[in-house]
Write a protein that holds these residues in place. Sequence first.
Motif, short mmCIF file in Angstrom:
data_model
loop_
_atom_site.label_atom_id
_atom_site.label_comp_id
_atom_site.label_asym_id
_atom_site.label_seq_id
_atom_site.Cartn_x
_atom_site.Cartn_y
_atom_site.Cartn_z
N LYS A 97 3.81 -9.89 3.82
CA LYS A 97 4.68 -8.85 3.25
C LYS A 97 4.52 -7.55 4.04
O LYS A 97 3.45 -7.25 4.54
CB LYS A 97 4.35 -8.64 1.76
CG LYS A 97 2.91 -8.16 1.46
CD LYS A 97 2.76 -6.65 1.52
CE LYS A 97 1.38 -6.20 1.13
NZ LYS A 97 1.14 -4.77 1.38
N PHE A 125 4.25 -14.29 -0.63
CA PHE A 125 4.38 -13.59 -1.91
C PHE A 125 3.58 -14.37 -2.96
O PHE A 125 4.13 -15.07 -3.80
CB PHE A 125 5.85 -13.43 -2.28
CG PHE A 125 6.57 -12.49 -1.36
CD1 PHE A 125 6.48 -11.12 -1.53
CD2 PHE A 125 7.30 -12.98 -0.29
CE1 PHE A 125 7.10 -10.25 -0.67
CE2 PHE A 125 7.95 -12.11 0.59
CZ PHE A 125 7.84 -10.74 0.40
N HIS A 188 4.48 -6.49 -3.60
CA HIS A 188 4.36 -7.66 -4.47
C HIS A 188 4.90 -7.37 -5.87
O HIS A 188 5.50 -8.25 -6.51
CB HIS A 188 2.91 -8.12 -4.54
CG HIS A 188 2.42 -8.74 -3.27
ND1 HIS A 188 3.01 -9.86 -2.71
CD2 HIS A 188 1.40 -8.41 -2.44
CE1 HIS A 188 2.38 -10.18 -1.60
NE2 HIS A 188 1.41 -9.31 -1.41
N ASP A 191 8.57 -7.49 -5.63
CA ASP A 191 8.97 -8.89 -5.59
C ASP A 191 8.98 -9.47 -7.00
O ASP A 191 9.90 -10.20 -7.38
CB ASP A 191 8.04 -9.70 -4.69
CG ASP A 191 8.42 -11.18 -4.66
OD1 ASP A 191 9.55 -11.49 -4.23
OD2 ASP A 191 7.59 -12.02 -5.08
#
Length: 387
Positions: A97, A125, A188, A191
Amino acid sequence: MKNVRLGIVGLGNIGKFHTGYLLDHKISRCTLTAVSDAYAPGLKPFEGKPGLTTYASCDDMIRSGEIDALVVATPHFLHTTIGIDALKHGLHVMIEKPISAHKADAERLIAVAKEHPKQVFAGMFQMRVEPRYQKVRNLIQSGELGKIVRVNWIITDWFRTEAYYASGGWRATWKGEGGGVLLNQCLHQLDMLQWLCGMPAKVRGFCQLGRFHNIEVEDNITTYLEWADGGTGVFVSSTGESPGTNRFEICGTRGKLVLENNKLSFTRNDADMIEFSKTSKSGFAKPDVWNVDIPFETVGNPHAILMQNFVDSILDGTPLIAPGAEGMGSVELANVLLYSSFINQTVDLPMDSAAWEKKLNQLIAESKHEKKVVQTVTEDFTKSFRR
């Protein structure tokens, strides 16, 4: 192919972390055969290891014929160029990421990946395999939570010192990272927001640049999100607040989920709150509720689970847990919240990737910030992993 020969480019914190479990043979049907880093001291610990070749040039490693797949763990702006080069030379690719520093680059990377459909393109992820978030996702998708009406995530326990930012010349710079707390620490969580709730329809960002640190990028943010169906959200983060908070709330018409302090609780309405409001004869009545603590297990190494899934996808065609193209969502959110703050306006999604790329290039060109890089003590950075 019965065994995947893996290479890693970038031997900073996360790159070295991946080498650890790979060299310990924690991933089946996979062998770490090569590593690369342009920083010579970073290669020293790996030189002379049996079966492992070191490369000062990633280009040479990609073209060596010694690897089948590549993990890209470099500073952000290299993710796109290295990823594209690897894909064009027949390699399967896993990108750490963010998949790219900005949306326009992510679009370029994804376009090349689509031109090579036989090659696996994945993103790291790993929070997607965390049982707590899988429980939340199941409650949303099953309808148990009802229609989402509000999302709040306060995640301000990313405290970083000046020494952290001084540990690398690329850190917290427009040229090196393309952003601050949004693109680095919060990727994260962003996400998770889009994985659980979908992408919002419009956002408004309020970002402070270098409020707590001697940096040029954002280290303190408060943002507003709105979904097409009317659901709203607030996302707050900082690297300058201590002790900080990590509290994630999702309110639906059937109740409220709260994830905080390693505990997931569900206050469940006996009836849908909208229907109850329409049919109740009392002006002050509320649906009855149940308070439920939802248990969840922990996983030992979520990164390794994603890596095994990557290998299984290469060898068996197993569906990816985190397809690389899905990394676009978190990049776009990180970009658009910052862009909205710069132009002092609400921005509709999908955002104009070219507009942010132009603004980012301007920030890079006009930067006058001077960083002093200092040596820091060796620490266990995995303590910063957000579960």
